[in-house]
Every structure is written in structure tokens, then in C-alpha cells.
Scaffold this active site. Structure first.
Site, mmCIF file in Angstrom:
data_model
loop_
_atom_site.group_PDB
_atom_site.id
_atom_site.type_symbol
_atom_site.label_atom_id
_atom_site.label_comp_id
_atom_site.label_asym_id
_atom_site.label_seq_id
_atom_site.Cartn_x
_atom_site.Cartn_y
_atom_site.Cartn_z
ATOM 1 N N GLY A 48 0.801 -1.208 0.000
ATOM 2 C CA GLY A 48 0.000 0.000 0.000
ATOM 3 C C GLY A 48 0.835 1.260 0.000
ATOM 4 O O GLY A 48 2.021 1.243 -0.326
ATOM 5 N N LEU A 50 0.555 3.654 -2.111
ATOM 6 C CA LEU A 50 0.999 3.585 -3.500
ATOM 7 C C LEU A 50 1.556 4.914 -3.995
ATOM 8 O O LEU A 50 1.090 5.991 -3.622
ATOM 9 C CB LEU A 50 -0.162 3.146 -4.399
ATOM 10 C CG LEU A 50 -0.822 1.809 -4.082
ATOM 11 C CD1 LEU A 50 -1.893 1.492 -5.123
ATOM 12 C CD2 LEU A 50 0.209 0.685 -4.018
ATOM 13 N N GLY A 53 6.115 4.746 -8.370
ATOM 14 C CA GLY A 53 6.883 3.523 -8.553
ATOM 15 C C GLY A 53 5.966 2.320 -8.677
ATOM 16 O O GLY A 53 6.152 1.464 -9.549
ATOM 17 N N HIS A 54 4.968 2.260 -7.794
ATOM 18 C CA HIS A 54 3.983 1.174 -7.889
ATOM 19 C C HIS A 54 3.219 1.254 -9.207
ATOM 20 O O HIS A 54 2.961 0.230 -9.852
ATOM 21 C CB HIS A 54 2.978 1.266 -6.727
ATOM 22 C CG HIS A 54 3.566 0.996 -5.388
ATOM 23 N ND1 HIS A 54 3.603 1.941 -4.394
ATOM 24 C CD2 HIS A 54 4.141 -0.111 -4.857
ATOM 25 C CE1 HIS A 54 4.162 1.431 -3.312
ATOM 26 N NE2 HIS A 54 4.506 0.180 -3.570
ATOM 27 N N GLU A 167 13.345 -2.769 -8.785
ATOM 28 C CA GLU A 167 14.761 -2.984 -8.475
ATOM 29 C C GLU A 167 15.233 -2.193 -7.265
ATOM 30 O O GLU A 167 16.354 -2.394 -6.816
ATOM 31 C CB GLU A 167 15.619 -2.650 -9.694
ATOM 32 C CG GLU A 167 15.468 -3.656 -10.827
ATOM 33 C CD GLU A 167 16.437 -3.419 -11.967
ATOM 34 O OE1 GLU A 167 16.971 -2.285 -12.078
ATOM 35 O OE2 GLU A 167 16.683 -4.361 -12.743
ATOM 36 N N MET A 203 11.715 6.387 -5.010
ATOM 37 C CA MET A 203 10.354 6.457 -4.496
ATOM 38 C C MET A 203 10.104 5.295 -3.544
ATOM 39 O O MET A 203 10.466 4.162 -3.816
ATOM 40 C CB MET A 203 9.358 6.430 -5.648
ATOM 41 C CG MET A 203 9.367 7.698 -6.468
ATOM 42 S SD MET A 203 8.098 7.697 -7.754
ATOM 43 C CE MET A 203 8.374 9.336 -8.445
ATOM 44 N N SER A 205 7.213 4.074 -0.127
ATOM 45 C CA SER A 205 6.076 4.400 0.735
ATOM 46 C C SER A 205 6.536 5.108 1.997
ATOM 47 O O SER A 205 5.813 5.937 2.560
ATOM 48 C CB SER A 205 5.313 3.121 1.096
ATOM 49 O OG SER A 205 4.810 2.504 -0.073
#
EC number: 6.3.2.1
Length: 299
Positions: A48, A50, A53-54, A167, A203, A205
Site C-alpha cells: 500500500g 501507493l 513507482g507502484h 529494483e 520512491m 512508501s
């Protein structure tokens, strides 16, 4: 709870043609129907909070599959720090909003703990041939057993054709590759490039927890990595490591936990460079109580 006038219950709901599922008993019939039609399923596991990147992972999965499942689950077994687990951002409503513009072949899975751990919060003890003991494994005991346990469960429940990982967590990526090898799981692992802020910060979370000053100072992480990359063919490992350590010692906001140059495949620290081997620099830094990791390919 209510988002933009749409009430989300604990049952699958349609939101701009997007399905949200809160249990595997609701999701499984849909997945079985997709497989019966011989369509492909892509899987993007997340915890989560988000960010772009996600979204890059999700978009890659959507481009390569007929259907994509995105899971949102803060996995308790991969946290060796209780406070880190409790403080990890949980933003389900915002997460659903972020992906609401995507096509109808996207499904969100927000599982109950019982779906993933039907026998309680028990982790499997894995032998990842040593790579689990390097870097993150050394500083976060049991972390990769938790990662392996949750992913093995997800792969069994969803049975995706392809699964997508960034990555930024490169060691985790190698762990996942080893997991499907030793467990004979028929899923193709797709690695996706690191997405970065305009400052270069990877990036994450956890970036949401950074203060304005910490966020600004954290740009130093990528700056240091790019300098190491530029000098990798000129200076030896000790010189590069010393310079990184001195750089962070001079910074009052960030604290270096580790900096390691390692073989990409074995994750063993570099001692002597060898031709035809790929190397990568790995770093972990604290900004207050917030832990940030990053890496960069060196050749």
C-alpha cells in the site's frame, strides 16, 4: 467508508470498472474464470501507500497481461521492528483512488490476515543459499523468511503468470527469484527499474513519513551512489566506501547504516573485481527513525 460518493463495503465493488476484493473466497472464482479462458494474470504485490513507482509496475503488468491483480497487504512477518510495522503508512482509500483511472482488467486484493496465514502468523524457514544473510538479512533478522512466506502464499492463492517487482528492493528481487526456483513455482518474475523523485531519491512508501528537511537531505543518497558509479572503474572498494562513510558522517540529518558493493548474483561483498561479473552498490540510511534503502548498478 466513502470515497467520491461511492461506499466501499467488505465485498467486491465496482468502481470505474475496477474490482476490489477483501477475501480470497470472493477473488478466486474470478481468477478461475480468467484461467478457464486461457488468459494471463499479472501480479503486483504491494504494502500500500501507493506511489508512481507502484504505478510503473502496474502499468508494465497491464501491458503484458490480460488481467492484473494488485495486492495491498502490510505483511507483519517481514517486520523485525514492531514500531516500524505499526507506523507503516496505511492508506487504503487513497490507494484505491490512485488506481481508479486504470482499465477494467485491474483487480485490487486487500486480503485478511487469515487468507495469507490460515494457521496463524507462522513463517517458513527458507534456505536461499546464503543471499538471505547479506545486507538486509544481516540488519533485519528473519525479514526474508517473512517475505518468502507471504509471497509463497500469494503465489499459491493467485497463481499468476507473471509477477512484478521493483529494483529498488534488489536483494528482495533476488530472493524472489530464488524462491520460485527452490519451490518450483511456475511464475515469471519481471524486474522493473527504480522510479525516482526529481531530487533522485528512490520512491518509497516510507517517503511519506519524511519531514520536509529530511526529504530534501535524503537526495544525498542518490548523489552518493552516482558518484560511486562514476568512480567505480577508477578507485578501489575501500576508497569508495571510505568516501561514502565520510560523506554521511558530515551530515547531521542522515545516518548511514551500511554501504556495500556486491556481486549482483550472489550478493557477496566485492573483494576483487572480476571480468564478466556485474556489481551493484547497496545503501541503507536512517532519517530519524525512517529507514531508506537504495542501490545502483555499477557496470
Amino acid at each position: 467508508m466513502q470515497i467520491e460518493g461511492i461506499i466501499l463495503s467488505l465485498h467486491p465493488v465496482s468502481r470505474k470498472k475496477m474490482q476490489v476484493y477483501y477475501s480470497i473466497s470472493e477473488l478466486k472464482p474470478k481468477l478461475n474464470a480468467i484461467k478457464k479462458q486461457e488468459q494471463t494474470i499479472g501480479f503486483v504485490p504491494t504494502m500500500g501507500a501507493l506511489h508512481k513507482g507502484h504505478l510503473s509496475l502496474i502499468e508494465s503488468a497491464m501491458n503484458q497481461n490480460d488481467t492484473v491483480v494488485v495486492s495491498i497487504f502490510v505483511n507483519p512477518t517481514q517486520f523485525n521492528n514492531k514500531e516500524d510495522f505499526e507506523n507503516y503508512p496505511r492508506t487504503i482509500e487513497e490507494d484505491i483512488q490512485i488506481v481508479s483511472h486504470l482499465k477494467d482488467k485491474l483487480m485490487i486484493y486487500v486480503p485478511r490476515v487469515e487468507d495469507i496465514y490460515p494457521n496463524g502468523l507462522q513463517t517458513i524457514q527458507f534456505d536461499f543459499e546464503g543471499i538471505e544473510h547479506e545486507m538486509e538479512g544481516s540488519f533485519r533478522p528473519g525479514h526474508f523468511d517473512g517475505v518468502g512466506s507471504v509471497l509463497k502464499s500469494f503465489f499459491k492463492l493467485i497463481e499468476p503468470n507473471k509477477a512484478y517487482f521493483g529494483e529498488k528492493d534488489f536483494q528482495q528481487l533476488q530472493i524472489v527469484r530464488k524462491l520460485i526456483e527452490i519451490e518450483h513455482i511456475p511464475v515469471q518474475i519481471i524486474a522493473c527499474p527504480i522510479m525516482r523523485e526529481p531530487t533522485g531519491l528512490a520512491m518509497s512508501s516510507r517517503n511519506k513519513r519524511l519531514s520536509e528537511k529530511q526529504f530534501k537531505e535524503a537526495a544525498l543518497i542518490y548523489k552518493v551512489l552516482t558518484e560511486v558509479q562514476a568512480d567505480f572503474g577508477i578507485k578501489n572498494v575501500n576508497e569508495l566506501t571510505q568516501r561514502v562513510e565520510e560523506t554521511f558522517e558530515a551530515n547531521t540529518t542522515l545516518k548511514l547504516e551500511y554501504f556495500i558493493i556486491a556481486d549482483e548474483e550472489t550478493l557477496q561483498p566485492l573483494k576483487n573485481k572480476e571480468k564478466n561479473k556485474k556489481y551493484r552498490a547497496f545503501i541503507a540510511v536512517f532519517a530519524g527513525e525512517i529507514r531508506l534503502i537504495d542501490n545502483i548498478a555499477l557496470n
